[in-house]
Design a protein around this motif. Structure first.
Motif, mmCIF file in Angstrom:
data_model
loop_
_atom_site.group_PDB
_atom_site.id
_atom_site.type_symbol
_atom_site.label_atom_id
_atom_site.label_comp_id
_atom_site.label_asym_id
_atom_site.label_seq_id
_atom_site.Cartn_x
_atom_site.Cartn_y
_atom_site.Cartn_z
ATOM 1 N N ALA A 232 2.908 -7.954 -3.917
ATOM 2 C CA ALA A 232 4.025 -7.017 -3.723
ATOM 3 C C ALA A 232 3.483 -5.637 -3.353
ATOM 4 O O ALA A 232 4.025 -4.959 -2.468
ATOM 5 C CB ALA A 232 4.875 -6.948 -4.993
ATOM 6 N N GLY A 233 2.404 -5.237 -4.003
ATOM 7 C CA GLY A 233 1.795 -3.944 -3.688
ATOM 8 C C GLY A 233 1.315 -3.874 -2.254
ATOM 9 O O GLY A 233 1.404 -2.833 -1.592
ATOM 10 N N LEU A 234 0.845 -4.996 -1.765
ATOM 11 C CA LEU A 234 0.332 -5.054 -0.395
ATOM 12 C C LEU A 234 1.444 -4.849 0.631
ATOM 13 O O LEU A 234 1.193 -4.420 1.755
ATOM 14 C CB LEU A 234 -0.313 -6.429 -0.179
ATOM 15 N N LEU A 235 2.664 -5.154 0.246
ATOM 16 C CA LEU A 235 3.786 -5.075 1.197
ATOM 17 C C LEU A 235 4.483 -3.721 1.181
ATOM 18 O O LEU A 235 5.430 -3.498 1.933
ATOM 19 C CB LEU A 235 4.802 -6.189 0.888
ATOM 20 N N MET A 236 4.042 -2.819 0.302
ATOM 21 C CA MET A 236 4.698 -1.504 0.237
ATOM 22 C C MET A 236 4.284 -0.634 1.419
ATOM 23 O O MET A 236 3.112 -0.627 1.797
ATOM 24 C CB MET A 236 4.281 -0.777 -1.049
ATOM 25 N N PRO A 237 5.211 0.164 1.947
ATOM 26 C CA PRO A 237 4.825 1.128 2.994
ATOM 27 C C PRO A 237 3.871 2.181 2.430
ATOM 28 O O PRO A 237 3.988 2.569 1.253
ATOM 29 C CB PRO A 237 6.162 1.763 3.396
ATOM 30 N N SER A 238 2.958 2.636 3.259
ATOM 31 C CA SER A 238 1.977 3.632 2.798
ATOM 32 C C SER A 238 2.660 4.931 2.374
ATOM 33 O O SER A 238 2.182 5.647 1.491
ATOM 34 C CB SER A 238 0.947 3.911 3.891
#
Lengths: 447, 66
Positions: free
Chosen positions: A321-327
């Protein structure tokens, strides 16, 4: 129960005890308890006995081995140990290279005469508050083996609570050592961000990770800190007479379990019933969660790409899920972090030391590792650190002490000071212990 | 299709699958419910953060010290 570190070292330095004896006794106790109850994942007998013998030879030669002469200690399995794999509690690292050297914090303690005896259990990559690790097993609470130790560095707290070692080195990202200290009834110091050396610590969230210490005696914990600081100057402290304590309310007063509320109120009464708000704490917790998810995911992206199923499911799903967050979400969280840190410098003009519960109540059971949050049952793995998370984001030093009293399980209080004011924090803790408000509880087997 | 909730669209199982594929992650379908649940938690955290609007010029996002 074995003596405290400073007393142990005094006996070794005086020739009244040998380091080999102390280390051998620590191994025997750890082996007798087994992994789940000792908190240890690996015992480093050959290395430790060689180091202990070297300490004894120095004493025989009339040379002082240092202030921790012969004192056995453990480290959370996130610290590099030369010649060993730093597992970080994860099977994804089972084929990682051996560490080429010890973590800086280990080297410093051993240079002061201490002897590393083994590595201690953590939640996978430090991502959790329960120390229930699908790869390396769970760690049981020494006050009730049917309950969790807390985490992520639960093994380090248990190693100390059981008296196998008087001190453990651990880490704290979001409450990693403070939560288990509170639930297992030991003392835990989370220093100001950047205060102690993190070289050789497997990173989790680099903008939050700190190295800290656990012990059963305040002076032991203070000594470890002094050694790890390598003589760095302390921040100038403005003395204003007696230490002014204040209880944090709002976020830190919500969700307190019934077994904690009464003892905490009594503690507060004895300290003068002064309260403060720490505005925006709920936003701080949100920011910490976003930062952890983003940095943790970025760190572990190669392993997630290679085989996400190697991770234990709760950690895998959080990292993905963290990987899919926008920067941009991450940068907003970091921006808030810097804003609130600047605001906080003024908070301590009114109080020297603030306090909160270390955890909402007693340690949850292993059979049902949940707790109540906003009236609903939620996962303890992700929520036990509700009172520690905002403090991590703010970068402040915190020290967990067990509340004194005859409770069914340990209850911990978290003391918080301004950044760089650990000496004040330690003086406050000493005062609370001397007043009988805080004390490390005995284990049921010692009672 | 993703559900909408206020300004931000809620992620859905389908959007999670798509975003994981775009990110180069080949995760089995059994991961999707857990990732979705965590993504929704993170989205709620982000909503909490964004409700407290900070001017980017009033605080840097790039300082890492206490």
């Amino acid at each position: 129960m074995v003596p405290f570190a400073i007393q142990m070292a005094a006996r070794v330095r005086a020739g009244d005890a040998s380091a080999v004896q102390l280390v051998t006794a620590a191994f025997e106790r750890a082996q007798a308890l087994g992994n789940e109850r000792s908190g240890f994942t690996r015992l480093l007998q050959r290395r430790a006995l060689a180091k202990a013998a070297a300490v004894d030879k120095l004493v025989e030669a009339g040379i002082d081995p240092g202030p921790l002469a012969g004192v056995p200690f453990g480290v959370a399995d996130l610290f590099d140990v030369a010649g060993e794999i730093t597992t970080a509690g994860s099977r994804t690292r089972s084929k990682a290279a051996f560490a080429s050297r010890d973590a800086r914090a280990i080297s410093l303690l051993e240079a002061a005469g201490a002897v590393l005896i083994g590595t201690q259990n953590i939640d996978e990559f430090g991502y959790g508050f329960v120390t229930m690790n699908a790869h390396y097993g769970l760690t049981r609470n020494p006050h009730d083996p049917a309950r969790v130790a807390g985490g992520a560095a639960g093994g380090s707290a248990v190693g100390v609570a059981t008296g196998i070692v008087p001190i453990s080195l651990a880490f704290d990202t979001n409450g990693s050592l403070r939560v288990p200290a509170g639930l297992c009834g030991v003392i835990g110091l989370k220093p100001t961000y950047g205060d102690l050396p993190t070289a050789g610590l497997h990173p989790f969230v680099e903008s939050l990770d700190v190295v800290g210490a656990l012990g059963r005696d305040l002076d032991d914990v203070a000594l470890v800190r002094t050694i790890l600081r390598e003589g760095a100057p302390e921040r100038q402290e403005t003395l204003r007479g007696e230490i002014a304590f204040g209880r944090l309310m709002s976020w830190f007063d919500d969700n307190i379990a019934p077994e904690m509320r009464g003892p905490l109120d009594e503690f507060w009464n004895r300290l003068g019933r002064v309260s403060f708000e720490l505005p925006h704490s709920e936003i701080a917790r949100a920011a910490a969660s976003v930062i952890i998810a983003a940095e943790g995911a970025s760190l572990h992206r190669p392993a997630l790409e290679a085989d996400p199923m190697q991770f234990e499911p709760p950690v895998r799903d959080r990292l993905l899920a963290g990987l899919l967050m926008p920067s941009d979400d991450y940068l907003v969280a970091q921006r808030f972090r810097n804003w609130i840190q600047a605001r906080l410098r003024r908070q301590f003009e009114l109080a020297d030391v603030l306090f909160t519960p270390a955890a909402p109540g007693f340690a949850p059971t292993i059979a049902d590792p949940t707790m109540t949050f906003e009236g609903k049952p939620v996962s303890a793995r992700s929520h036990l650190g509700i009172y520690t998370q905002p403090i991590s984001l703010m970068g402040l030093p915190a020290l967990v002490l067990p509340l004194a009293g005859d409770f069914a399980m340990p209850l911990g209080v978290q003391l918080i000071a301004a950044a760089g004011h650990e000496p004040l924090l330690l003086r406050a803790a000493r005062q609370l212990i001397d007043k009988g408000l805080c004390a490390v509880p005995q284990l049921p087997s010692e009672g | 299709m993703a559900d909408t909730n206020g300004k931000a669209a809620r992620p859905s199982a389908d959007s999670v699958r798509l975003r994981m594929a775009e990110a180069g992650i080949a995760a089995p379908d059994e991961c999707v419910p857990g990732v979705l649940a965590n993504l929704i938690v993170l989205q709620d955290h982000v909503a909490t953060l964004r409700a407290f609007a900070l001017d980017p010029r009033s605080a840097s996002a790039m300082r890492f010290e206490a």
